[in-house]
Write an enzyme that holds these catalytic residues in place. Sequence first.
Site, mmCIF file in Angstrom:
data_model
loop_
_atom_site.group_PDB
_atom_site.id
_atom_site.type_symbol
_atom_site.label_atom_id
_atom_site.label_comp_id
_atom_site.label_asym_id
_atom_site.label_seq_id
_atom_site.Cartn_x
_atom_site.Cartn_y
_atom_site.Cartn_z
ATOM 1 N N THR A 47 0.843 -1.213 0.000
ATOM 2 C CA THR A 47 0.000 0.000 0.000
ATOM 3 C C THR A 47 0.873 1.256 0.000
ATOM 4 O OG1 THR A 47 -0.296 -0.152 2.400
ATOM 5 C CG2 THR A 47 -2.073 -1.029 1.041
ATOM 6 N N PRO A 52 -3.516 -0.127 -3.861
ATOM 7 C CA PRO A 52 -4.506 -0.361 -2.801
ATOM 8 C C PRO A 52 -4.618 -1.839 -2.445
ATOM 9 C CG PRO A 52 -5.586 0.121 -4.900
ATOM 10 C CD PRO A 52 -4.119 0.311 -5.126
ATOM 11 N N ASP A 53 -4.962 -2.130 -1.189
ATOM 12 C CA ASP A 53 -5.226 -3.529 -0.825
ATOM 13 C C ASP A 53 -6.682 -3.842 -1.136
ATOM 14 O OD1 ASP A 53 -6.634 -2.333 1.223
ATOM 15 O OD2 ASP A 53 -5.360 -3.074 2.842
ATOM 16 N N PHE A 54 -7.189 -4.987 -0.697
ATOM 17 C CA PHE A 54 -8.591 -5.329 -0.937
ATOM 18 C C PHE A 54 -9.503 -4.721 0.122
ATOM 19 C CE2 PHE A 54 -8.354 -9.652 -3.382
ATOM 20 C CZ PHE A 54 -8.181 -8.963 -4.554
ATOM 21 N N ARG A 55 -9.126 -4.980 1.407
ATOM 22 C CA ARG A 55 -10.145 -4.851 2.451
ATOM 23 C C ARG A 55 -10.027 -3.637 3.355
ATOM 24 N NH1 ARG A 55 -8.957 -10.064 1.466
ATOM 25 N NH2 ARG A 55 -10.699 -11.371 0.816
ATOM 26 N N ASN A 126 0.658 -11.438 -3.105
ATOM 27 C CA ASN A 126 0.597 -10.282 -3.994
ATOM 28 C C ASN A 126 0.891 -10.664 -5.432
ATOM 29 O OD1 ASN A 126 0.002 -8.865 -1.762
ATOM 30 N ND2 ASN A 126 2.012 -7.923 -1.507
ATOM 31 N N ILE A 127 0.257 -9.895 -6.309
ATOM 32 C CA ILE A 127 0.384 -10.170 -7.746
ATOM 33 C C ILE A 127 1.180 -9.060 -8.434
ATOM 34 C CG2 ILE A 127 -1.748 -11.512 -7.885
ATOM 35 C CD1 ILE A 127 -3.206 -8.944 -8.695
ATOM 36 N N ASP A 128 1.693 -8.129 -7.619
ATOM 37 C CA ASP A 128 2.291 -6.917 -8.189
ATOM 38 C C ASP A 128 3.755 -7.079 -8.614
ATOM 39 O OD1 ASP A 128 3.717 -6.842 -5.727
ATOM 40 O OD2 ASP A 128 2.216 -5.546 -4.818
ATOM 41 N N HIS A 145 -0.722 -16.610 -5.379
ATOM 42 C CA HIS A 145 -1.897 -16.320 -6.199
ATOM 43 C C HIS A 145 -1.495 -15.887 -7.608
ATOM 44 C CE1 HIS A 145 -4.210 -15.490 -2.187
ATOM 45 N NE2 HIS A 145 -3.987 -16.759 -2.402
ATOM 46 N N CYS A 156 -6.832 -22.506 -24.430
ATOM 47 C CA CYS A 156 -5.856 -23.504 -24.884
ATOM 48 C C CYS A 156 -4.560 -23.452 -24.082
ATOM 49 C CB CYS A 156 -5.573 -23.356 -26.377
ATOM 50 S SG CYS A 156 -4.571 -21.916 -26.780
ATOM 51 N N CYS A 180 -6.054 -19.448 -30.765
ATOM 52 C CA CYS A 180 -7.492 -19.789 -30.800
ATOM 53 C C CYS A 180 -8.419 -18.590 -30.599
ATOM 54 C CB CYS A 180 -7.794 -20.874 -29.766
ATOM 55 S SG CYS A 180 -7.839 -20.249 -28.071
ATOM 56 N N SER A 218 -4.679 -9.677 5.877
ATOM 57 C CA SER A 218 -5.813 -9.892 6.786
ATOM 58 C C SER A 218 -5.984 -11.387 7.073
ATOM 59 C CB SER A 218 -7.093 -9.330 6.161
ATOM 60 O OG SER A 218 -7.373 -10.007 4.949
ATOM 61 N N LYS A 242 -1.553 -3.747 10.408
ATOM 62 C CA LYS A 242 -2.325 -2.660 11.021
ATOM 63 C C LYS A 242 -3.346 -3.190 12.018
ATOM 64 C CE LYS A 242 -1.918 1.342 8.160
ATOM 65 N NZ LYS A 242 -2.308 1.969 6.911
#
Length: 350
Positions: A47, A52-55, A126-128, A145, A156, A180, A218, A242
């Site tokens: 962050t 931004p995070d999700f929650r 994290n996917i960043d 993830h 395919c 495809c 979280s 946090k």
Amino acid sequence: MPGTRSKTNAKVIASKLEDATIESIAKYIQQNKVKNIVVMTGAGISTAAGIPDFRSKNTGLYDNLQKFDLPYAEAIFDIDYFQERPEPFYALAKELYPGKYLPTKTHYFIRLLHDKNMLLRNFTQNIDTLERICGLDEDRIVEAHGSFASASCIQCDEKADMEEIRSQILLSKIPRCLACKSLIKPDITFFGESLPKRFFKRLVDFDEADLLIVIGTSLQVQPFAALIDNVPEHTPRLLINKDLAGVHHSPHHGFDFKWKYGKKRDSVYLGDCDEGIEKLAELLGWKNELDRLYEKETKKLKERWATEKVLEQEQEELEKLELTEEKPDKEIDQLAEELEKRLKVPSDKE
Ligand code: CNA
């Protein structure tokens, strides 16, 4: 550079902390030959980079997706919804695409553990790709993830050329498979998809952990969250976040910061993760080293990205001229603009 590792001494140490504080963890690290640290991370460590995070209330993504007109917030990462309406995901992908967000102090602390040959693995949700960007070896990272580092066809499975995908996403186009014509998606694990094979393969690391550090999550997403219970039963565990997370009030599941069940191994730092990390670094006598690493690497990245940006702008102009028939998807452009305004995500880091 990190070399080969021997088995953990966690069982031998059978450490009891003095109390449930970060100071206690620093002493544990200093007084024992800790060398197999597993670090579990989540959106909270990014962050400070502007992602931004999700929650989190008000600033998190789930509180800022109204413009996408989604049936429910998580739909943006739902594979069935994506197949019907990929535009919201691509608008978000355009906003969050790696290349403009700089790794944080927390990322560089994990890198420092790696440089000191103390990091067994960083399991990240994290996917960043900030772990890769901060210079951790790919081998030290488990992207539980998935991430934006690769992409493939949802039909395919053909792997896509990442340069091509990146430029299409940034030009607000929906990438399609050359073989495809189905949708291409970055290899991020959506709800309804299974986790990467590497995640399951590396679960053995938890058996070897002589310290578990959990930062900025979280702990609400399974199976990732349950991994905190996979370390040996005397291995100390530190949460830096946090808010409290992962407390389940049973002897074998979740953190026990009140030491109700007698193991005396869980500790917590409640607050901003970069501040917690700086405190830990200070207690360990690593503060200057961390600051130097952070400053040096940040400067290098800024310089590299500034040069790349000029080249890319030239390339984009050319592509726009060449592809006049293949117009950008207006919906993606509008959604991405709206999102940027709401989240106040910096469009470019100074
Ligand atoms: P989450 O559920 O949004 O939780 C984030 C946690 O971090 C919360 O407990 C926050 O209080 C805490 N937090 C936020 N900022 C800070 C800070 N500066 N210092 C300390 N704590 C902070 O996110 P999780 O990672 O737990 O959930 C897993 C999801 C989030 C994964 O599937 C990810 O793919 C997904 N995600 C990733 C990113 C990213 O790659 N940066 C961004 C948004 C969501």
